[in-house]
Write a protein that holds these residues in place. Structure first.
Motif, mmCIF file in Angstrom:
data_model
loop_
_atom_site.group_PDB
_atom_site.id
_atom_site.type_symbol
_atom_site.label_atom_id
_atom_site.label_comp_id
_atom_site.label_asym_id
_atom_site.label_seq_id
_atom_site.Cartn_x
_atom_site.Cartn_y
_atom_site.Cartn_z
ATOM 1 N N ASP A 70 0.821 -1.212 0.000
ATOM 2 C CA ASP A 70 0.000 0.000 0.000
ATOM 3 C C ASP A 70 0.855 1.262 0.000
ATOM 4 O OD1 ASP A 70 -2.297 -1.514 -0.007
ATOM 5 O OD2 ASP A 70 -2.658 -1.314 2.160
ATOM 6 N N GLU A 71 2.010 1.187 0.648
ATOM 7 C CA GLU A 71 2.918 2.337 0.732
ATOM 8 C C GLU A 71 3.574 2.641 -0.613
ATOM 9 O OE1 GLU A 71 4.261 4.444 3.216
ATOM 10 O OE2 GLU A 71 2.697 3.807 4.607
ATOM 11 N N LEU A 72 3.729 1.620 -1.405
ATOM 12 C CA LEU A 72 4.455 1.776 -2.656
ATOM 13 C C LEU A 72 3.521 2.270 -3.766
ATOM 14 C CD1 LEU A 72 6.542 -1.508 -2.665
ATOM 15 C CD2 LEU A 72 7.354 0.790 -2.107
ATOM 16 N N SER A 73 3.941 3.302 -4.424
ATOM 17 C CA SER A 73 3.207 3.736 -5.608
ATOM 18 C C SER A 73 3.674 2.879 -6.785
ATOM 19 C CB SER A 73 3.488 5.205 -5.892
ATOM 20 O OG SER A 73 4.849 5.372 -6.282
ATOM 21 N N ILE A 74 2.996 3.022 -7.890
ATOM 22 C CA ILE A 74 3.404 2.274 -9.090
ATOM 23 C C ILE A 74 4.833 2.661 -9.466
ATOM 24 C CG2 ILE A 74 2.969 1.985 -11.561
ATOM 25 C CD1 ILE A 74 -0.001 2.166 -10.912
ATOM 26 N N ILE A 75 5.153 3.923 -9.281
ATOM 27 C CA ILE A 75 6.521 4.380 -9.602
ATOM 28 C C ILE A 75 7.513 3.721 -8.655
ATOM 29 C CG2 ILE A 75 8.054 6.399 -9.639
ATOM 30 C CD1 ILE A 75 5.572 8.034 -10.516
ATOM 31 N N ASP A 76 7.157 3.683 -7.359
ATOM 32 C CA ASP A 76 8.049 3.025 -6.383
ATOM 33 C C ASP A 76 8.226 1.550 -6.718
ATOM 34 O OD1 ASP A 76 8.439 5.339 -4.898
ATOM 35 O OD2 ASP A 76 6.820 4.878 -3.490
ATOM 36 N N GLN A 77 7.126 0.905 -7.114
ATOM 37 C CA GLN A 77 7.216 -0.497 -7.480
ATOM 38 C C GLN A 77 8.137 -0.680 -8.688
ATOM 39 O OE1 GLN A 77 3.287 -2.214 -7.842
ATOM 40 N NE2 GLN A 77 2.629 -1.307 -5.910
ATOM 41 N N LYS A 79 10.599 1.322 -9.371
ATOM 42 C CA LYS A 79 11.956 1.598 -8.879
ATOM 43 C C LYS A 79 12.535 0.374 -8.154
ATOM 44 C CE LYS A 79 11.348 6.555 -8.366
ATOM 45 N NZ LYS A 79 11.215 7.661 -7.405
ATOM 46 N N ALA A 90 9.789 1.730 2.613
ATOM 47 C CA ALA A 90 8.376 1.383 2.764
ATOM 48 C C ALA A 90 8.210 0.301 3.852
ATOM 49 C CB ALA A 90 7.796 0.897 1.443
ATOM 50 N N SER A 94 6.114 0.786 7.310
ATOM 51 C CA SER A 94 5.010 -0.145 7.588
ATOM 52 C C SER A 94 5.199 -0.853 8.927
ATOM 53 C CB SER A 94 4.883 -1.173 6.482
ATOM 54 O OG SER A 94 4.545 -0.544 5.275
#
Length: 97
Positions: A70-77, A79, A90, A94
């Motif tokens: 949930d903490e990760l945005s698509i961009i973070d994912q 990355k 993240a 959490s």
């Protein structure tokens, strides 16, 4: 006479004690059986408790993983494919909840 009377008394005493010992043996068998049943019951309870503890632990870790995702945005994912720094941050955030 007297010797026969003494022998008869001894025989009766031995028979009385034998009966008492037979009762004691039956009591010990019953106690042994009950103890074995309690042991099996306790083993079952301990294993059930252990299973519940393991399940709870895994569920807590699964909750942390859900929060990380949930903490990760698509961009973070995305990355994550490049580096682990965002994932580690993240994960840290959490676990603080």
């Amino acid at each position: 006479g007297v010797a026969e009377g003494i022998l008869l008394d001894c025989q009766q005493e031995i028979e009385r004690r034998l009966e008492e010992l037979e009762v004691d043996v039956m009591t010990l068998r019953l106690l042994t059986s009950q103890t074995e049943a309690w042991e099996k019951e306790l083993q079952t309870e301990v294993m059930d408790e252990f299973r519940l503890d393991v399940r709870k632990s895994w569920e807590q870790k699964a909750d942390v993983v859900d929060r990380v995702i949930d903490e990760l945005s698509i961009i973070d994912q995305f990355k994550l494919l490049v580096g682990r720094k965002f994932f580690d941050l993240a994960w840290e955030r959490s676990n603080r909840r």
